[in-house]
Design an enzyme around this catalytic site. Structure first.
Site, PDB file in Angstrom:
ATOM      1  N   HIS A   1       0.842  -1.201   0.000  1.00 43.42           N
ATOM      2  CA  HIS A   1       0.000   0.000   0.000  1.00 43.42           C
ATOM      3  C   HIS A   1       0.872   1.244   0.000  1.00 43.42           C
ATOM      4  O   HIS A   1       2.008   1.239   0.478  1.00 43.42           O
ATOM      5  CB  HIS A   1      -0.949   0.014   1.205  1.00 43.42           C
ATOM      6  CG  HIS A   1      -0.291  -0.215   2.522  1.00 43.42           C
ATOM      7  ND1 HIS A   1       0.118  -1.468   2.960  1.00 43.42           N
ATOM      8  CD2 HIS A   1       0.037   0.651   3.521  1.00 43.42           C
ATOM      9  CE1 HIS A   1       0.657  -1.370   4.150  1.00 43.42           C
ATOM     10  NE2 HIS A   1       0.631  -0.085   4.521  1.00 43.42           N
TER      11      HIS A   1
ATOM     12  N   HIS B   1       1.099   5.278   1.066  1.00 42.29           N
ATOM     13  CA  HIS B   1       0.580   6.346   1.919  1.00 42.29           C
ATOM     14  C   HIS B   1       0.709   7.683   1.191  1.00 42.29           C
ATOM     15  O   HIS B   1       1.753   7.972   0.607  1.00 42.29           O
ATOM     16  CB  HIS B   1       1.382   6.448   3.231  1.00 42.29           C
ATOM     17  CG  HIS B   1       1.318   5.230   4.090  1.00 42.29           C
ATOM     18  ND1 HIS B   1       0.470   5.113   5.159  1.00 42.29           N
ATOM     19  CD2 HIS B   1       2.020   4.064   4.033  1.00 42.29           C
ATOM     20  CE1 HIS B   1       0.651   3.944   5.739  1.00 42.29           C
ATOM     21  NE2 HIS B   1       1.592   3.287   5.074  1.00 42.29           N
TER      22      HIS B   1
END
Length: 521
Positions: free
Chosen positions: A443, A445
């Site tokens: 993922h 950020h």
């Protein structure tokens, strides 16, 4: 009254059946003593028979065309036995062409099907590309096929011009064979509209991306993601399904009761699909749509030539499997599987748990972090993990496309002022436990500024010192300690107010301490 013979010059035409089924006709003038029956009122039966035989010989070519006889090999012959001169001509035409191809080639397999159906094995020799100059990329091979691909049809040397006819690309080869040997075997209906649509769609939209089933890394045509290419491949099969005319009982071929170019074009690729797609977790019964499956199973079982080609292609694919290591052992989704357990992100993607989604498309989804480190803290994740649990797993170009899409999405989100972003943002990918990654699903950020949260994790107020990147406690000046303490205070104030006043909160500018204490965090 006695017959008076005279010397006459008569044209005599003979026909020779060549090995490729064509008829060669030769005419010669013969001087023969022919009785003049025009002055005779009662010609003998011998003279009448002689004239009849001459007439038959003169019109032999017409008789050969009007009354063809099909042999068991489906070659066109005349109703007479071939003479020794006929056999000499046929032998001279053996292996007039050479097809450079390998058994595993599905594009070359369509050419081989036509060769088998028209029984051209004595005219066309089939050998591997390595026999021409050493292989596909050799200088000799590239001279005849600049793309360095299979198949390639090459004629023997022309005795007069000392040149060779070179025909690359399977569809071009097939149409040449249908024209060159149109009198031999089935016609394959080269002008059939539906057959040409099926063949054209196959070449444009299936062959161009079929590498997704066996190539180690992208790209696959215009696709950089394997699963997108596989999904598109299956979608194109559904489109082809809509053009199928035949059925298993009355019309066993794709376009009816007679074989067409579409049958030989699609069949080898269906062999590929039924062998390879199950390796990617697709049920064998779901690989082909119903009509294509019925046709494929029917010709595989009932047509000896189709069955032969299937055995050739499958034999080549099995050889790939028997390599060390096997062909598919290093391919994501086939030999390499994602065995890590599902995470909270998988549940968000599936809709099992709610999330504050801010943006998404077919490949990724972006939502607000449930434990934000800044007023705006967005996570962007791929919808299909495919073993991409952390950045270090991106060891090949298999994940290059999704990485690019994630960063592109982060850039778009960082420009969204409604989400709380201003002039720039910090884009972070945490990798592994030592990198601060908490969820084993890659993922990205996106935060609007260097968060105090990251600095606070390295600030030890009890010892009033600042940890550097290695975890050591270097000496700090009184001013530095004061600045770091102020940063911690601002962080704790924001932490208390973020839940109820986040919409009205404007974070202060980064304090000077961000550039101190062992470098940028």
């Amino acid at each position: 009254m006695a017959l008076t013979p005279e010397i006459s010059v008569l044209p005599i035409t003979t026909s020779i059946v060549l090995s490729d089924g064509r008829v060669s006709r030769k005419t010669r003038n013969a001087r023969m003593a022919v009785p003049d029956i025009r002055t005779s009122s009662s010609p003998s039966w011998r003279s009448m028979l002689l004239l009849a035989l001459l007439a038959v010989s003169h019109h032999q070519a017409f008789i050969a065309d009007a009354f063809p006889i099909r042999s068991s090999g489906s070659r066109r012959t005349t109703g007479r036995m071939m003479s020794s001169s006929d056999e000499t001509n046929a032998n001279n035409n053996k292996h007039k062409y050479t097809l450079y191809d390998t058994p595993v080639s599905n594009n070359g397999a369509r050419c081989r099907l036509i060769i088998y159906k028209k029984q051209l094995m004595d005219v066309i020799n089939i050998i591997g590309p390595s026999e021409l100059g050493g292989g596909l990329k050799s200088e000799e091979y590239l001279k005849y096929h600049p793309q360095g691909k299979m198949p390639l049809l090459l004629s023997d040397n022309d005795d007069k011009t000392k040149t060779r006819l070179a025909i690359p690309e399977s569809d071009t080869i097939c149409r040449f064979l249908l024209k060159e040997f149109e009198q031999q075997g089935p016609s394959f209906q080269p002008d059939h509209v539906v057959s040409n649509i099926l063949s054209r769609f196959h070449d444009l939209y299936l062959t161009s991306i079929q590498g997704c089933m066996y190539k180690a890394t992208p790209p696959f045509g215009t696709f950089g993601d394997r699963w997108e290419a596989i999904e598109e491949f299956r979608r194109q099969l559904q489109i082809l399904e809509g053009y199928v005319i035949g059925d298993a009982d009355d019309a066993p071929y794709l376009c009816g009761s007679d074989i067409t170019l579409a049958d030989v074009t699609l069949f080898p690729t269906m062999v590929f699909a039924t062998y390879m797609l199950p390796k990617f977790g697709i049920a064998e019964s779901e690989v082909l749509p119903p009509k294509l499956r019925t046709w494929y199973d029917g010709v595989s079982e009932n047509d000896a030539d189709f069955r032969k080609v299937k055995e050739e292609v499958v034999g080549g694919l099995m050889a790939w499997d028997n390599r060390d290591p096997p062909r598919w052992s290093t391919i994501w989704g086939a030999g390499i599987q994602d065995t890590e357990p599902d995470t909270i992100f998988d549940k968000i993607i599936a809709g099992d748990i709610p999330a504050d989604i801010v943006r998404e498309d077919s490949d990724w989804i972006a939502f607000k972090d449930i434990n934000p480190a800044a007023p705006a803290h967005i996570l962007i994740i791929p919808k299909r993990r495919s073993g991409f649990s952390c950045l270090r797993r991106a060891t090949t170009s298999e994940h290059a496309e999704i990485l690019g899409k994630l960063l592109e999405a982060a850039g778009e989100i960082a420009n969204d002022t409604e989400l709380g972003f201003g002039d720039g943002a910090r884009i972070v990918i945490s990798d592994g436990p030592d990198g601060g990654q908490e969820v084993r699903h890659l993922h990205v950020h996106a935060c609007p500024w260097r968060t105090v949260h990251e600095l606070a994790a390295r600030l030890d107020l009890r010892k009033r010192t600042w940890k550097d990147a290695s975890g050591a406690y270097p000496k700090a000046s009184r001013r530095e300690i004061s600045n770091k303490a102020r940063a911690w205070k601002e962080y704790t104030v924001w932490k208390k107010t973020k839940t109820s006043h986040i919409a009205h909160y404007s974070p202060p500018p980064p304090p000077p301490l961000l550039l101190l204490g062992g470098g940028s965090p």
